[in-house]
Scaffold this motif. Structure first.
Motif, PDB file in Angstrom:
ATOM      1  N   ALA A 191     -61.994  33.574  -2.123  1.00  0.00           N
ATOM      2  CA  ALA A 191     -62.151  34.383  -0.613  1.00  0.00           C
ATOM      3  C   ALA A 191     -63.336  35.834  -1.659  1.00  0.00           C
ATOM      4  N   ILE A 192     -64.563  36.956  -0.891  1.00  0.00           N
ATOM      5  CA  ILE A 192     -64.990  37.868  -0.901  1.00  0.00           C
ATOM      6  C   ILE A 192     -63.267  38.308  -0.089  1.00  0.00           C
ATOM      7  N   VAL A 193     -63.363  39.364  -1.020  1.00  0.00           N
ATOM      8  CA  VAL A 193     -62.080  40.527   0.425  1.00  0.00           C
ATOM      9  C   VAL A 193     -63.320  42.067   0.152  1.00  0.00           C
ATOM     10  N   PRO A 194     -63.721  41.937   1.784  1.00  0.00           N
ATOM     11  CA  PRO A 194     -63.822  43.629   1.638  1.00  0.00           C
ATOM     12  C   PRO A 194     -63.636  44.950   1.171  1.00  0.00           C
ATOM     13  N   PRO A 195     -63.443  46.170   0.245  1.00  0.00           N
ATOM     14  CA  PRO A 195     -63.218  47.134   0.244  1.00  0.00           C
ATOM     15  C   PRO A 195     -62.442  47.592   1.279  1.00  0.00           C
ATOM     16  N   GLU A 196     -61.219  48.239   0.577  1.00  0.00           N
ATOM     17  CA  GLU A 196     -60.275  49.336   1.955  1.00  0.00           C
ATOM     18  C   GLU A 196     -62.185  49.696   3.065  1.00  0.00           C
ATOM     19  N   GLN A 197     -62.686  50.960   2.640  1.00  0.00           N
ATOM     20  CA  GLN A 197     -63.825  51.151   3.025  1.00  0.00           C
ATOM     21  C   GLN A 197     -64.222  50.404   4.628  1.00  0.00           C
ATOM     22  N   VAL A 198     -64.313  49.256   3.665  1.00  0.00           N
ATOM     23  CA  VAL A 198     -65.024  48.465   5.233  1.00  0.00           C
ATOM     24  C   VAL A 198     -64.389  48.219   6.127  1.00  0.00           C
ATOM     25  N   LEU A 199     -62.705  47.917   5.349  1.00  0.00           N
ATOM     26  CA  LEU A 199     -61.859  47.357   6.118  1.00  0.00           C
ATOM     27  C   LEU A 199     -61.681  48.309   7.381  1.00  0.00           C
ATOM     28  N   GLU A 200     -61.590  49.372   6.797  1.00  0.00           N
ATOM     29  CA  GLU A 200     -61.238  50.990   7.515  1.00  0.00           C
ATOM     30  C   GLU A 200     -61.812  50.685   8.642  1.00  0.00           C
ATOM     31  N   ASP A 201     -63.334  50.999   8.606  1.00  0.00           N
ATOM     32  CA  ASP A 201     -64.656  50.957   9.760  1.00  0.00           C
ATOM     33  C   ASP A 201     -64.319  49.661  10.713  1.00  0.00           C
ATOM     34  N   LEU A 202     -64.106  48.154   9.672  1.00  0.00           N
ATOM     35  CA  LEU A 202     -64.078  47.490  11.218  1.00  0.00           C
ATOM     36  C   LEU A 202     -62.311  48.008  12.186  1.00  0.00           C
ATOM     37  N   GLU A 203     -61.580  48.174  11.701  1.00  0.00           N
ATOM     38  CA  GLU A 203     -60.479  48.623  11.847  1.00  0.00           C
ATOM     39  C   GLU A 203     -60.740  49.478  13.067  1.00  0.00           C
ATOM     40  N   GLU A 204     -61.179  50.743  12.834  1.00  0.00           N
ATOM     41  CA  GLU A 204     -61.107  51.681  13.986  1.00  0.00           C
ATOM     42  C   GLU A 204     -62.624  51.807  14.452  1.00  0.00           C
ATOM     43  N   HIS A 205     -63.469  50.382  14.538  1.00  0.00           N
ATOM     44  CA  HIS A 205     -64.538  49.836  15.983  1.00  0.00           C
ATOM     45  C   HIS A 205     -63.294  48.932  16.875  1.00  0.00           C
ATOM     46  N   LEU A 206     -62.919  47.541  15.377  1.00  0.00           N
ATOM     47  CA  LEU A 206     -61.430  46.448  16.825  1.00  0.00           C
ATOM     48  C   LEU A 206     -60.251  47.760  17.468  1.00  0.00           C
ATOM     49  N   ALA A 207     -60.054  48.712  17.064  1.00  0.00           N
ATOM     50  CA  ALA A 207     -58.649  49.244  17.526  1.00  0.00           C
ATOM     51  C   ALA A 207     -58.806  49.385  19.489  1.00  0.00           C
ATOM     52  N   PRO A 208     -59.824  49.848  20.293  1.00  0.00           N
ATOM     53  CA  PRO A 208     -59.900  50.406  21.635  1.00  0.00           C
ATOM     54  C   PRO A 208     -59.755  48.852  21.784  1.00  0.00           C
ATOM     55  N   ARG A 209     -60.283  48.211  21.666  1.00  0.00           N
ATOM     56  CA  ARG A 209     -60.612  46.620  22.030  1.00  0.00           C
ATOM     57  C   ARG A 209     -59.280  45.371  21.819  1.00  0.00           C
ATOM     58  N   VAL A 210     -58.195  46.138  21.186  1.00  0.00           N
ATOM     59  CA  VAL A 210     -57.108  45.563  20.631  1.00  0.00           C
ATOM     60  C   VAL A 210     -56.025  45.969  21.870  1.00  0.00           C
ATOM     61  N   GLU A 211     -56.309  46.682  21.837  1.00  0.00           N
ATOM     62  CA  GLU A 211     -55.139  47.856  23.167  1.00  0.00           C
ATOM     63  C   GLU A 211     -55.280  47.081  24.539  1.00  0.00           C
ATOM     64  N   ALA A 212     -56.709  47.109  24.715  1.00  0.00           N
ATOM     65  CA  ALA A 212     -57.425  46.758  26.105  1.00  0.00           C
ATOM     66  C   ALA A 212     -57.501  44.808  26.619  1.00  0.00           C
ATOM     67  N   SER A 213     -56.700  44.375  25.274  1.00  0.00           N
ATOM     68  CA  SER A 213     -57.071  42.621  25.226  1.00  0.00           C
ATOM     69  C   SER A 213     -55.405  42.056  25.584  1.00  0.00           C
ATOM     70  N   ASP A 214     -55.818  41.414  26.168  1.00  0.00           N
ATOM     71  CA  ASP A 214     -54.308  40.561  25.675  1.00  0.00           C
ATOM     72  C   ASP A 214     -55.053  38.783  26.166  1.00  0.00           C
ATOM     73  N   GLY A 215     -54.121  38.268  25.330  1.00  0.00           N
ATOM     74  CA  GLY A 215     -54.970  36.491  25.023  1.00  0.00           C
ATOM     75  C   GLY A 215     -54.926  36.633  23.793  1.00  0.00           C
ATOM     76  N   ILE A 216     -55.137  36.951  23.392  1.00  0.00           N
ATOM     77  CA  ILE A 216     -55.972  36.969  21.636  1.00  0.00           C
ATOM     78  C   ILE A 216     -54.588  37.328  20.636  1.00  0.00           C
ATOM     79  N   ARG A 217     -54.189  36.526  19.510  1.00  0.00           N
ATOM     80  CA  ARG A 217     -53.988  37.164  18.002  1.00  0.00           C
ATOM     81  C   ARG A 217     -54.660  37.621  17.265  1.00  0.00           C
ATOM     82  N   TRP A 218     -54.779  38.728  16.933  1.00  0.00           N
ATOM     83  CA  TRP A 218     -54.764  39.845  16.512  1.00  0.00           C
ATOM     84  C   TRP A 218     -54.762  39.425  14.753  1.00  0.00           C
ATOM     85  N   THR A 219     -55.864  39.472  14.004  1.00  0.00           N
ATOM     86  CA  THR A 219     -55.130  38.825  12.831  1.00  0.00           C
ATOM     87  C   THR A 219     -54.883  40.308  12.038  1.00  0.00           C
ATOM     88  N   ASP A 220     -54.002  40.462  11.344  1.00  0.00           N
ATOM     89  CA  ASP A 220     -53.863  41.753  10.430  1.00  0.00           C
ATOM     90  C   ASP A 220     -55.447  41.410  10.018  1.00  0.00           C
TER      91      ASP A 220
END
Length: 185
Positions: free
Chosen positions: A6-35
């Motif tokens: 695999a290619i593992v994105p760097p921490e900066q990219v992972l943090e950016d995606l996690e920040e974008h995803l955070a409000p959606r994770v909190e507002a969702s049910d029915g999804i098992r989010w990947t760590d």
């Protein structure tokens, strides 16, 4: 061994995606989010490789890596498997302006095959898995929620060979162990 390259994105990219995803994770049910620590772009996956093949596979991947120059990727948009109307998996897409990812995946799959660690037969579709729906779901709203998302670009300089240990991670999910980091040319 369950192995994947695999290619593992760097921490900066992972943090950016996690920040974008955070409000959606909190507002969702029915999804098992990947760590976020498990976000990666799979190049090849072998569900059952004998331990004895590891050295040969690593050597062959090293040759594949040396034939590939570093290149640039970004995460872009989202999609689902198998389709938006009966989605089981939600993923972030990959922007590969230079077109280096597919040839690298083919080379990596060739290394797996030549070593005897036969990869699964799925067609290469570059993505980062964000989560899995508990049941087939109409997911067009999730795709729209990511339609404008684009991560910072990053320079890919290595392939990671990773062993997956089923049920050993948090909440009985897989635990990933990096077996080798293979630099690109």
């Amino acid at each position: 061994m369950r192995l994947f390259a695999a290619i593992v994105p760097p921490e900066q990219v992972l943090e950016d995606l996690e920040e974008h995803l955070a409000p959606r994770v909190e507002a969702s049910d029915g999804i098992r989010w990947t760590d976020p620590s498990q976000w990666h772009v799979t190049l090849a996956f072998c569900p059952a490789a004998p331990d004895r093949l590891l050295d040969d596979l690593t050597e062959r991947l090293t040759h594949a890596g040396h034939r590939t120059k570093p290149f640039t990727l970004a995460l872009l948009g989202a999609g689902t498997f198998p389709n938006p109307y009966a989605a089981r998996t939600l993923w972030a897409g990959i922007a590969d302006a230079g077109g280096a990812l597919s040839p690298l995946s083919a080379s990596v799959r060739g290394a797996f095959n030549k070593s005897g660690a036969t990869p699964d037969g799925t067609r290469f579709h570059p993505h980062v898995t964000l989560g899995r729906f508990r049941r087939p779901t109409e997911a067009t709203r999730w795709i729209r929620a990511f339609s404008a998302y684009e991560s910072p670009e990053w320079r890919v300089g290595a392939i990671h060979l990773i062993e997956s240990h089923l049920g050993e991670g948090r909440r009985r999910r897989p635990r990933y162990e990096i077996v080798a980091e293979i630099p690109l040319a």
